[in-house]
Motif scaffolding. Structure first.
Motif, PDB file in Angstrom:
ATOM      1  N   THR A  77      -3.495   8.495  -7.607  1.00  0.00           N
ATOM      2  CA  THR A  77      -2.044   8.222  -7.282  1.00  0.00           C
ATOM      3  C   THR A  77      -1.169   8.973  -8.402  1.00  0.00           C
ATOM      4  O   THR A  77      -1.345   8.437  -9.721  1.00  0.00           O
ATOM      5  CB  THR A  77      -1.777   6.737  -7.160  1.00  0.00           C
ATOM      6  N   SER A  96       3.507   8.384  -5.141  1.00  0.00           N
ATOM      7  CA  SER A  96       4.326   6.942  -5.154  1.00  0.00           C
ATOM      8  C   SER A  96       5.572   7.028  -5.720  1.00  0.00           C
ATOM      9  O   SER A  96       5.953   7.950  -6.435  1.00  0.00           O
ATOM     10  CB  SER A  96       3.408   5.980  -6.062  1.00  0.00           C
ATOM     11  N   THR A 136      -2.469  10.323  -3.303  1.00  0.00           N
ATOM     12  CA  THR A 136      -1.352   9.607  -3.019  1.00  0.00           C
ATOM     13  C   THR A 136      -0.085   9.872  -3.982  1.00  0.00           C
ATOM     14  O   THR A 136      -0.153   9.959  -5.110  1.00  0.00           O
ATOM     15  CB  THR A 136      -1.754   8.014  -3.103  1.00  0.00           C
ATOM     16  N   GLU A 179       4.892   2.276  -5.170  1.00  0.00           N
ATOM     17  CA  GLU A 179       4.669   2.015  -3.752  1.00  0.00           C
ATOM     18  C   GLU A 179       4.233   3.431  -3.328  1.00  0.00           C
ATOM     19  O   GLU A 179       4.918   4.430  -3.314  1.00  0.00           O
ATOM     20  CB  GLU A 179       5.547   1.467  -3.267  1.00  0.00           C
ATOM     21  N   ALA A 180       3.026   3.533  -2.606  1.00  0.00           N
ATOM     22  CA  ALA A 180       2.866   4.479  -1.709  1.00  0.00           C
ATOM     23  C   ALA A 180       3.836   5.248  -0.863  1.00  0.00           C
ATOM     24  O   ALA A 180       4.175   4.319  -0.017  1.00  0.00           O
ATOM     25  CB  ALA A 180       1.324   4.658  -1.352  1.00  0.00           C
TER      26      ALA A 180
END
Length: 74
Positions: free
Chosen positions: A4, A30, A28, A34-35
């Motif tokens: 992430t 973000s 991911t 938050e993704a």
């Protein structure tokens, strides 16, 4: 490697993230923890599309249900 990354990190590290996605399947992205997006490898995307095509095909789903010994009502 972590999977992430913040948008800022992703902007500055895109070539490396593409390599990571190729190796692991996805990365991911973000925003504020938050993704919000995913960078997905070609292989993973092709598998997703193939799965969706199978799920959208009633004959394929019936064959899967029959193979599993279940009954499917269409």
């Amino acid at each position: 490697m972590k999977s992430t990354y913040s948008i800022s990190d992703a902007q500055s590290q895109l070539p490396g993230l593409v390599r990571e996605a190729e190796a692991s399947g996805s990365v991911t992205i973000s925003r504020h923890g938050e993704a919000v997006a995913y960078l997905v490898s070609r292989d993973r995307m092709e598998a997703i599309v193939e799965t969706l095509e199978i799920l959208a095909d009633p004959q394929a789903m019936k064959a899967i249900a029959t193979h599993r010994g279940g009954k499917m009502h269409l």
